[in-house]
Design an enzyme around this catalytic site. Structure first.
Site, PDB file in Angstrom:
ATOM      1  CE1 TYR A 208      -1.371   7.918  -6.205  1.00 35.75           C
ATOM      2  CE2 TYR A 208      -3.320   8.383  -7.530  1.00 35.75           C
ATOM      3  CZ  TYR A 208      -2.680   7.631  -6.567  1.00 35.75           C
ATOM      4  OH  TYR A 208      -3.339   6.586  -5.974  1.00 35.75           O
TER       5      TYR A 208
ATOM      6  CG  PHE B 195      -1.929  -0.960   1.384  1.00 36.73           C
ATOM      7  CD1 PHE B 195      -3.102  -0.832   0.653  1.00 36.73           C
ATOM      8  CD2 PHE B 195      -1.797  -2.044   2.234  1.00 36.73           C
ATOM      9  CE1 PHE B 195      -4.113  -1.774   0.763  1.00 36.73           C
ATOM     10  CE2 PHE B 195      -2.799  -2.992   2.356  1.00 36.73           C
ATOM     11  CZ  PHE B 195      -3.961  -2.863   1.619  1.00 36.73           C
TER      12      PHE B 195
ATOM     13  CE  LYS C   9      -0.921   4.246  -6.637  1.00 36.92           C
ATOM     14  NZ  LYS C   9      -0.365   3.424  -5.570  1.00 36.92           N
TER      15      LYS C   9
ATOM     16  CB  SER D  84      -5.362   4.134  -8.560  1.00 40.02           C
ATOM     17  OG  SER D  84      -6.308   5.157  -8.706  1.00 40.02           O
TER      18      SER D  84
HETATM   19  P1  NAD Z   1      -2.511   6.410   3.153  1.00 44.47           P
HETATM   20  O1  NAD Z   1      -1.677   7.623   2.895  1.00 44.47           O
HETATM   21  O2  NAD Z   1      -3.481   6.450   4.270  1.00 44.47           O
HETATM   22  O3  NAD Z   1      -1.563   5.135   3.351  1.00 44.47           O
HETATM   23  C1  NAD Z   1      -0.299   5.024   2.726  1.00 44.47           C
HETATM   24  C2  NAD Z   1       0.688   4.616   3.809  1.00 44.47           C
HETATM   25  O4  NAD Z   1       1.990   4.465   3.210  1.00 44.47           O
HETATM   26  C3  NAD Z   1       0.836   5.662   4.925  1.00 44.47           C
HETATM   27  O5  NAD Z   1       0.731   5.015   6.166  1.00 44.47           O
HETATM   28  C4  NAD Z   1       2.242   6.239   4.713  1.00 44.47           C
HETATM   29  O6  NAD Z   1       2.829   6.656   5.935  1.00 44.47           O
HETATM   30  C5  NAD Z   1       2.969   5.056   4.074  1.00 44.47           C
HETATM   31  N1  NAD Z   1       4.119   5.431   3.212  1.00 44.47           N
HETATM   32  C6  NAD Z   1       4.144   6.314   2.189  1.00 44.47           C
HETATM   33  N2  NAD Z   1       5.380   6.344   1.634  1.00 44.47           N
HETATM   34  C7  NAD Z   1       6.140   5.442   2.313  1.00 44.47           C
HETATM   35  C8  NAD Z   1       7.488   5.023   2.205  1.00 44.47           C
HETATM   36  N3  NAD Z   1       8.324   5.555   1.308  1.00 44.47           N
HETATM   37  N4  NAD Z   1       7.943   4.083   3.058  1.00 44.47           N
HETATM   38  C9  NAD Z   1       7.116   3.535   3.999  1.00 44.47           C
HETATM   39  N5  NAD Z   1       5.819   3.910   4.148  1.00 44.47           N
HETATM   40  C10 NAD Z   1       5.348   4.853   3.310  1.00 44.47           C
HETATM   41  O7  NAD Z   1      -3.241   6.062   1.767  1.00 44.47           O
HETATM   42  P2  NAD Z   1      -4.419   5.025   1.472  1.00 44.47           P
HETATM   43  O8  NAD Z   1      -5.630   5.801   1.096  1.00 44.47           O
HETATM   44  O9  NAD Z   1      -4.492   3.997   2.515  1.00 44.47           O
HETATM   45  O10 NAD Z   1      -3.857   4.397   0.111  1.00 44.47           O
HETATM   46  C11 NAD Z   1      -3.074   3.214   0.097  1.00 44.47           C
HETATM   47  C12 NAD Z   1      -2.642   2.934  -1.324  1.00 44.47           C
HETATM   48  O11 NAD Z   1      -3.787   2.847  -2.163  1.00 44.47           O
HETATM   49  C13 NAD Z   1      -1.755   4.020  -1.934  1.00 44.47           C
HETATM   50  O12 NAD Z   1      -0.748   3.400  -2.700  1.00 44.47           O
HETATM   51  C14 NAD Z   1      -2.697   4.790  -2.814  1.00 44.47           C
HETATM   52  O13 NAD Z   1      -2.044   5.394  -3.904  1.00 44.47           O
HETATM   53  C15 NAD Z   1      -3.659   3.705  -3.279  1.00 44.47           C
HETATM   54  N6  NAD Z   1      -4.984   4.215  -3.658  1.00 44.47           N
HETATM   55  C16 NAD Z   1      -5.693   4.975  -2.774  1.00 44.47           C
HETATM   56  C17 NAD Z   1      -6.937   5.495  -3.152  1.00 44.47           C
HETATM   57  C18 NAD Z   1      -7.723   6.376  -2.207  1.00 44.47           C
HETATM   58  O14 NAD Z   1      -8.588   7.119  -2.681  1.00 44.47           O
HETATM   59  N7  NAD Z   1      -7.504   6.323  -0.904  1.00 44.47           N
HETATM   60  C19 NAD Z   1      -7.461   5.216  -4.432  1.00 44.47           C
HETATM   61  C20 NAD Z   1      -6.712   4.416  -5.288  1.00 44.47           C
HETATM   62  C21 NAD Z   1      -5.478   3.915  -4.896  1.00 44.47           C
HETATM   63  N1  UFG Z   2     -15.585  16.896  -5.397  1.00 38.77           N
HETATM   64  C1  UFG Z   2     -16.286  18.044  -5.082  1.00 38.77           C
HETATM   65  N2  UFG Z   2     -15.857  18.778  -4.019  1.00 38.77           N
HETATM   66  C2  UFG Z   2     -14.776  18.439  -3.263  1.00 38.77           C
HETATM   67  C3  UFG Z   2     -14.075  17.258  -3.578  1.00 38.77           C
HETATM   68  C4  UFG Z   2     -14.493  16.504  -4.668  1.00 38.77           C
HETATM   69  O1  UFG Z   2     -17.255  18.398  -5.750  1.00 38.77           O
HETATM   70  O2  UFG Z   2     -14.440  19.161  -2.301  1.00 38.77           O
HETATM   71  C5  UFG Z   2     -16.078  16.048  -6.499  1.00 38.77           C
HETATM   72  C6  UFG Z   2     -15.080  15.816  -7.618  1.00 38.77           C
HETATM   73  O3  UFG Z   2     -15.175  16.835  -8.586  1.00 38.77           O
HETATM   74  C7  UFG Z   2     -15.514  14.439  -8.139  1.00 38.77           C
HETATM   75  C8  UFG Z   2     -16.023  13.715  -6.876  1.00 38.77           C
HETATM   76  O4  UFG Z   2     -16.333  14.758  -5.954  1.00 38.77           O
HETATM   77  O5  UFG Z   2     -16.582  14.572  -9.032  1.00 38.77           O
HETATM   78  C9  UFG Z   2     -15.014  12.785  -6.256  1.00 38.77           C
HETATM   79  O6  UFG Z   2     -13.783  13.476  -6.029  1.00 38.77           O
HETATM   80  P1  UFG Z   2     -12.625  12.854  -5.110  1.00 38.77           P
HETATM   81  O7  UFG Z   2     -11.543  13.883  -5.035  1.00 38.77           O
HETATM   82  O8  UFG Z   2     -13.190  12.350  -3.848  1.00 38.77           O
HETATM   83  O9  UFG Z   2     -12.149  11.579  -5.937  1.00 38.77           O
HETATM   84  P2  UFG Z   2     -11.551  11.429  -7.411  1.00 38.77           P
HETATM   85  O10 UFG Z   2     -12.444  10.504  -8.168  1.00 38.77           O
HETATM   86  O11 UFG Z   2     -11.259  12.742  -8.023  1.00 38.77           O
HETATM   87  O12 UFG Z   2     -10.136  10.724  -7.140  1.00 38.77           O
HETATM   88  C10 UFG Z   2      -9.952   9.644  -6.216  1.00 38.77           C
HETATM   89  C11 UFG Z   2      -8.522   9.712  -5.691  1.00 38.77           C
HETATM   90  C12 UFG Z   2      -7.551   9.447  -6.803  1.00 38.77           C
HETATM   91  C13 UFG Z   2      -7.899   8.115  -7.451  1.00 38.77           C
HETATM   92  C14 UFG Z   2      -9.335   8.107  -7.926  1.00 38.77           C
HETATM   93  C15 UFG Z   2      -9.712   6.751  -8.457  1.00 38.77           C
HETATM   94  O13 UFG Z   2      -8.257  10.990  -5.124  1.00 38.77           O
HETATM   95  O14 UFG Z   2      -6.260   9.359  -6.295  1.00 38.77           O
HETATM   96  O15 UFG Z   2     -10.206   8.421  -6.837  1.00 38.77           O
HETATM   97  O16 UFG Z   2      -9.427   5.771  -7.532  1.00 38.77           O
HETATM   98  F1  UFG Z   2      -7.097   7.930  -8.516  1.00 38.77           F
END
Ligand code: NAD
Ligand code: UFG
Length: 339
Positions: free
Chosen positions: A148, A80, A152, A124
């Site tokens: 970003y 993650f 990925k 993602s």
């Molecule tokens: P998060 O930031 O809560 O968790 C990521 C964790 O990785 C954190 O605990 C951070 O401290 C740790 N970390 C970052 N860089 C590091 C490094 N160099 N060495 C060791 N630890 C490190 O994020 P999350 O929402 O739990 O997301 C987890 C994964 O899922 C990420 O790779 C993110 O890109 C991916 N992802 C998240 C979302 C989302 O919307 N949350 C959507 C799609 C993909």
């Molecule tokens: N939005 C608002 N107001 C806000 C925040 C978001 O109107 O304050 C809207 C955005 O325009 C979008 C929807 O809410 O239509 C969802 O936005 P998010 O920022 O919650 O999510 P995204 O779909 O833009 O992106 C997220 C993560 C990305 C990931 C993607 C797909 O931030 O890293 O989902 O997994 F790539």
């Protein structure tokens, strides 16, 4: 199975660690706590009455990473750890390439040295770029619209090339849609630092009174109510998807990608209405300009995960919001009040 979870203290990681422990797996976590707190893992251990071995370490510290992987000798790794703020990746692209791509490269080197060849990677839906083909299938052409997303995409490609070079690897690229919600206990959840970038945590902070109003980024999209549509998925369903993928990797080799989404789209206005309903609070909002780079609609075709992994999302919007609200009410300042 002994599973090493990188980024296991983070939002999705902590929920997955909880489920792994509940299912009887042995878990080690490696995290540098750059975007998380050790408190999440303390709570996970309390909730499950199981212990986790925690390594505070950085993926960029190759020597320490090698030492940890060699010592702990995991059967599989769930990866993650990564940085995930789209806007920050545009202003700090090298930080993102270094942390996400080089960090993953270091991890793969350490796994190779330790003879561990099973990996579940946090990809993602961002790898579908601004595709207009809906629902999004695993075969939809990939692209990236920001650094970003490109990290990925590069990592997925690197993993595909690794798998092609050595058929002993078993790799799952899990493409998450929009993870939201929290564990039903209200003890662990998403704890964004500063102003949340994502819609759901922002709406939760408006409902609790920490922020004045939600800015809706555009209401002139070609969607039913004009606001953006996304495939929100409950974080516990997402966590279950990782266990299903691990299970698959124990009997299959090769590199595969799966969408983890519900297949169902929800608009920004529907999210705000659901939050107001569940929290019984006012959720004021204002329509502002579109956010650059946003697509109108994104939702998964989720069938492949069902066919191959026997996994599908079980929880609906109401439960996502209820669980998120419980976490928000019980922890208005996230984990910080306890550290
Ligand atoms: P998060 O930031 O809560 O968790 C990521 C964790 O990785 C954190 O605990 C951070 O401290 C740790 N970390 C970052 N860089 C590091 C490094 N160099 N060495 C060791 N630890 C490190 O994020 P999350 O929402 O739990 O997301 C987890 C994964 O899922 C990420 O790779 C993110 O890109 C991916 N992802 C998240 C979302 C989302 O919307 N949350 C959507 C799609 C993909
Ligand atoms: N939005 C608002 N107001 C806000 C925040 C978001 O109107 O304050 C809207 C955005 O325009 C979008 C929807 O809410 O239509 C969802 O936005 P998010 O920022 O919650 O999510 P995204 O779909 O833009 O992106 C997220 C993560 C990305 C990931 C993607 C797909 O931030 O890293 O989902 O997994 F790539």
């Amino acid at each position: 199975m002994h599973v090493l979870v990188t980024g296991g203290a983070g939002y999705i990681g902590s929920h997955t660690v909880l489920l792994l422990l509940e299912e009887g797996h042995t878990v080690s976590v490696l995290d540098n706590f750059s975007n998380s707190s050790p408190e999440s893992l303390l709570r996970v251990q309390k909730l499950t009455d199981r212990a986790v071995e925690v390594y505070e370490a950085d993926l960029l510290d190759r020597d320490e990473l090698h030492g940890i992987v060699m010592r702990s000798r995991p059967d599989a790794v769930i990866h993650f750890a990564g940085l995930k703020a789209v806007g920050e990746s545009v202003s700090e692209p090298l930080l993102y390439y270094r942390n996400n791509v080089v960090g993953t490269l270091n991890l793969l080197d350490a796994m190779s040295a330790a003879g561990c060849k099973k990996l579940v990677f946090s990809s993602s839906a961002t790898v579908y770029g601004d595709s207009v083909e809906l629902p999004l299938l695993e075969t939809t052409v990939r692209s990236a619209t920001n650094p970003y997303g490109r990290t990925k995409l590069h990592i997925e490609e690197m993993l595909e090339e690794l798998g092609a070079s050595n058929p002993q690897w078993s790799i799952a690229n899990l493409r998450y849609f929009n993870p939201v919600g929290a564990h039903e206990s209200g003890q662990i959840g998403e704890d964004p630092q500063g102003v949340p970038n994502n819609l759901m945590p922002f709406v939760a902070q408006v409902a609790i009174g920490k922020r004045e109003k939600v800015n809706i980024f555009g209401d002139d999209y070609a969607t039913a109510d004009g606001t953006g549509v996304r495939d929100y998925i409950h974080v516990m369903d997402l966590a279950a998807g990782h266990l299903a993928a691990l299970n698959y990797l124990s009997t299959h080799k090769g590199v595969n990608a799966w969408n983890l989404g519900t297949g169902h789209g929800t608009s920004v206005l529907e999210v705000i209405q659901a939050f107001a309903r569940v929290s019984k609070r006012d959720v004021p909002y204002k329509v502002v300009e579109r956010r650059p780079g946003d697509v109108a609609e994104s939702y998964a075709h989720p069938e492949k995960a069902m066919l191959d992994l026997g996994w599908k999302a079980e929880r609906g919007l109401e439960q996502m919001v209820e669980d998120m609200w419980r976490w928000q009410e019980q922890n208005p300042d996230g984990y910080r009040q306890n550290v």
